[in-house]
Design a protein around this motif. Structure first.
Motif, PDB file in Angstrom:
ATOM      1  N   MET A   1      -0.989 -15.676  -0.737  1.00  0.00           N
ATOM      2  CA  MET A   1      -0.307 -14.529  -1.336  1.00  0.00           C
ATOM      3  C   MET A   1      -0.036 -13.493  -0.251  1.00  0.00           C
ATOM      4  O   MET A   1      -0.850 -13.287   0.648  1.00  0.00           O
ATOM      5  N   THR A   2       1.089 -12.830  -0.330  1.00  0.00           N
ATOM      6  CA  THR A   2       1.494 -11.828   0.651  1.00  0.00           C
ATOM      7  C   THR A   2       0.515 -10.664   0.692  1.00  0.00           C
ATOM      8  O   THR A   2       0.057 -10.179  -0.348  1.00  0.00           O
ATOM      9  N   GLU A   3       0.191 -10.195   1.895  1.00  0.00           N
ATOM     10  CA  GLU A   3      -0.646  -9.010   2.035  1.00  0.00           C
ATOM     11  C   GLU A   3       0.197  -7.769   1.783  1.00  0.00           C
ATOM     12  O   GLU A   3       1.342  -7.671   2.217  1.00  0.00           O
ATOM     13  N   ILE A   4      -0.396  -6.779   1.080  1.00  0.00           N
ATOM     14  CA  ILE A   4       0.304  -5.553   0.718  1.00  0.00           C
ATOM     15  C   ILE A   4      -0.366  -4.372   1.416  1.00  0.00           C
ATOM     16  O   ILE A   4      -1.552  -4.097   1.209  1.00  0.00           O
ATOM     17  N   LYS A 169       3.213  -4.693  -6.570  1.00  0.00           N
ATOM     18  CA  LYS A 169       2.822  -5.944  -5.914  1.00  0.00           C
ATOM     19  C   LYS A 169       3.723  -7.091  -6.358  1.00  0.00           C
ATOM     20  O   LYS A 169       4.131  -7.935  -5.546  1.00  0.00           O
ATOM     21  N   ARG A 170       4.077  -7.114  -7.633  1.00  0.00           N
ATOM     22  CA  ARG A 170       4.959  -8.169  -8.144  1.00  0.00           C
ATOM     23  C   ARG A 170       6.351  -8.065  -7.523  1.00  0.00           C
ATOM     24  O   ARG A 170       6.959  -9.081  -7.157  1.00  0.00           O
ATOM     25  N   LEU A 171       6.879  -6.849  -7.406  1.00  0.00           N
ATOM     26  CA  LEU A 171       8.209  -6.670  -6.814  1.00  0.00           C
ATOM     27  C   LEU A 171       8.228  -7.088  -5.347  1.00  0.00           C
ATOM     28  O   LEU A 171       9.181  -7.718  -4.881  1.00  0.00           O
ATOM     29  N   LEU A 172       7.168  -6.756  -4.615  1.00  0.00           N
ATOM     30  CA  LEU A 172       7.098  -7.117  -3.201  1.00  0.00           C
ATOM     31  C   LEU A 172       6.898  -8.623  -3.027  1.00  0.00           C
ATOM     32  O   LEU A 172       7.550  -9.250  -2.183  1.00  0.00           O
ATOM     33  N   ASN A 173       6.024  -9.214  -3.810  1.00  0.00           N
ATOM     34  CA  ASN A 173       5.787 -10.658  -3.711  1.00  0.00           C
ATOM     35  C   ASN A 173       7.017 -11.467  -4.107  1.00  0.00           C
ATOM     36  O   ASN A 173       7.255 -12.552  -3.564  1.00  0.00           O
ATOM     37  N   THR A 227       3.429   4.720  -0.321  1.00  0.00           N
ATOM     38  CA  THR A 227       4.461   3.755   0.064  1.00  0.00           C
ATOM     39  C   THR A 227       3.777   2.418   0.336  1.00  0.00           C
ATOM     40  O   THR A 227       2.829   2.336   1.110  1.00  0.00           O
ATOM     41  N   LEU A 228       4.268   1.363  -0.328  1.00  0.00           N
ATOM     42  CA  LEU A 228       3.714   0.021  -0.208  1.00  0.00           C
ATOM     43  C   LEU A 228       4.751  -0.909   0.410  1.00  0.00           C
ATOM     44  O   LEU A 228       5.926  -0.892   0.014  1.00  0.00           O
ATOM     45  N   VAL A 229       4.308  -1.705   1.360  1.00  0.00           N
ATOM     46  CA  VAL A 229       5.178  -2.696   1.999  1.00  0.00           C
ATOM     47  C   VAL A 229       4.386  -3.982   2.219  1.00  0.00           C
ATOM     48  O   VAL A 229       3.158  -3.992   2.138  1.00  0.00           O
ATOM     49  N   ARG A 230       5.086  -5.071   2.505  1.00  0.00           N
ATOM     50  CA  ARG A 230       4.405  -6.308   2.894  1.00  0.00           C
ATOM     51  C   ARG A 230       3.890  -6.165   4.329  1.00  0.00           C
ATOM     52  O   ARG A 230       4.589  -5.609   5.191  1.00  0.00           O
TER      53      ARG A 230
END
Length: 395
Positions: A1-4, A169-173, A227-230
């Motif tokens: 799973m992608t790190e956030i 998290k869902r939008l970024l993943n 602000t959240l990013v991968r």
């Protein structure tokens, strides 16, 4: 799973408006942000968490968004504005989403408009119903930052702005967004205070979570944005758990089944065991049923490995829809380089714990430990539950 990664923070709270100020007051157990008001509930003085800072004015071309709720939000937004502008050039405006949590939005403006109508027979010229719609703050922020990505509000009472982390998290993943701005804002208003007063859930003084003498909550206000990013950064979003026990229209399940499900889901999402949590920011509202349920849920999940924990609501009040984001901001600051000794916020109150419930290991003044993983709990009316885990990026 992608790190956030959680890269930047903006905040406006009863404890202060800068990271340094808020962290200092948090660790000292400073209650100066709690103030008595006699204009919110008829014939009653009530203690609330109030932001006393001079708030930024909303520009004329955004006058349809003018409300105290959006002023609180703007104060937080200005602190992340530079990072958002850089992200716009890097990702494009359509690749940046906004997800906020709130309970009140601009309801106070509606209250003032009705008072004006009672006196003058007409609503004031600047009254717009949209100012009190739940999506108003999210809409304002999107216009202010000139973004065109996904933009929506979560309003699930006290879990609202904790659940936004799961949504982001869902939008970024899914690759829908490259950055998501999350958070929440809530402002003091008569509707909320009188509603909780009618439920006999307002404390007569300073709230005392988990005390045998607890008698209800202190309402608060404030805003926090992230602000959240991968990718990787100093502070990471490790895991999120959500559940709904639907036990009762307002009361939680007495054994905390929904809370247990959310906590266990967050641990699984973070891919860690319960003993790895170093500190828990409790929901800890100081109502009889919430504290009983939360203590039972934690005892069930953590058993003999209960970490140190405290409720910060005696310091800032319960900001309802914004509480999850504000307390996430506290967790962010505890994990940050500003907290060099790993101190934790103390549990305030009379320390006469309710022996009818499992005894929890509460933080006392000047306690510190090595903080790698921190959990924050948010449990709402109707059994809407969220548990969020934050961690250092260099574990």
């Amino acid at each position: 799973m992608t790190e956030i990664a959680i890269t930047h923070l903006g905040l406006c709270t009863p404890l202060g408006q800068t990271p340094e100020q808020v962290l200092t007051h948090l660790l000292e157990g400073n209650t100066d942000g709690m103030q008595w008001r006699d204009d919110l509930i008829p014939n009653t003085q009530v203690l609330v968490g109030q932001v006393d800072a001079v708030l930024p004015e909303i520009p004329e071309h955004f006058k349809r968004f003018r409300s105290r709720n959006n002023q609180l939000l703007l104060a937080a937004a200005q602190q992340i504005e530079q990072q958002v502008e850089l992200a716009k050039t890097q990702y494009g405006t359509e690749r940046i989403g906004i997800i906020l949590g709130t309970s009140t939005s601009g309801i106070a403006r509606g209250e003032n408009a009705l008072a004006y109508r009672m006196e003058h027979g007409v609503l004031p010229d600047d009254y717009l119903y949209s100012k009190q719609e739940l999506g108003n703050s999210c809409d304002f922020l999107q216009h202010y930052f000139e973004l065109s990505g996904p933009c929506y509000t979560v309003s699930t009472a006290c879990s609202s702005s904790a659940k936004v982390f799961a949504s982001a998290k869902r939008l970024l993943n899914a690759g829908v967004c490259d950055m998501v701005i999350v958070g929440g804002a809530d402002s003091l208003c008569k509707l909320t205070l009188n509603g909780f007063h009618s439920l006999e859930s307002i404390s007569k003084g300073h709230c005392q979570p988990f005390s045998i003498n607890r008698d209800g909550i202190n309402i608060g206000e404030g805003a926090a944005l992230f602000t959240l990013v991968r990718g990787k950064s100093e502070i990471m979003l490790a895991g999120v758990g959500e559940s709904s026990d639907a036990h009762h229209i307002s009361a939680p399940h007495p054994e905390g089944t929904g809370a247990i499900a959310a906590i266990e889901m967050a641990l699984k999402d973070a891919n860690i065991d319960a003993y790895q949590i170093d500190y828990i920011n409790l929901h800890g509202t100081a109502t009889m049923k919430n504290d009983a349920m939360e203590s039972r849920a934690l005892a069930k999940v953590f058993g003999q490995s209960l970490p140190m924990m405290s409720s910060t609501k005696p310091l800032s009040g319960h900001a309802l829809g914004a509480a999850g984001a504000i307390e996430a901001a506290f967790c962010f600051l505890l994990l940050s380089k500003l907290n060099v000794t790993g101190r934790m916020p103390p549990q305030l109150g009379d320390h006469l714990w309710d022996e009818n419930n499992p005894l929890l290991p509460f933080v006392q003044s000047n306690m510190h430990t090595k903080l790698n993983y921190i959990m924050s709990n948010s449990f709402a009316f109707g059994g809407s539950n969220a548990s969020v885990i934050f961690c250092r990026g260099t574990i």
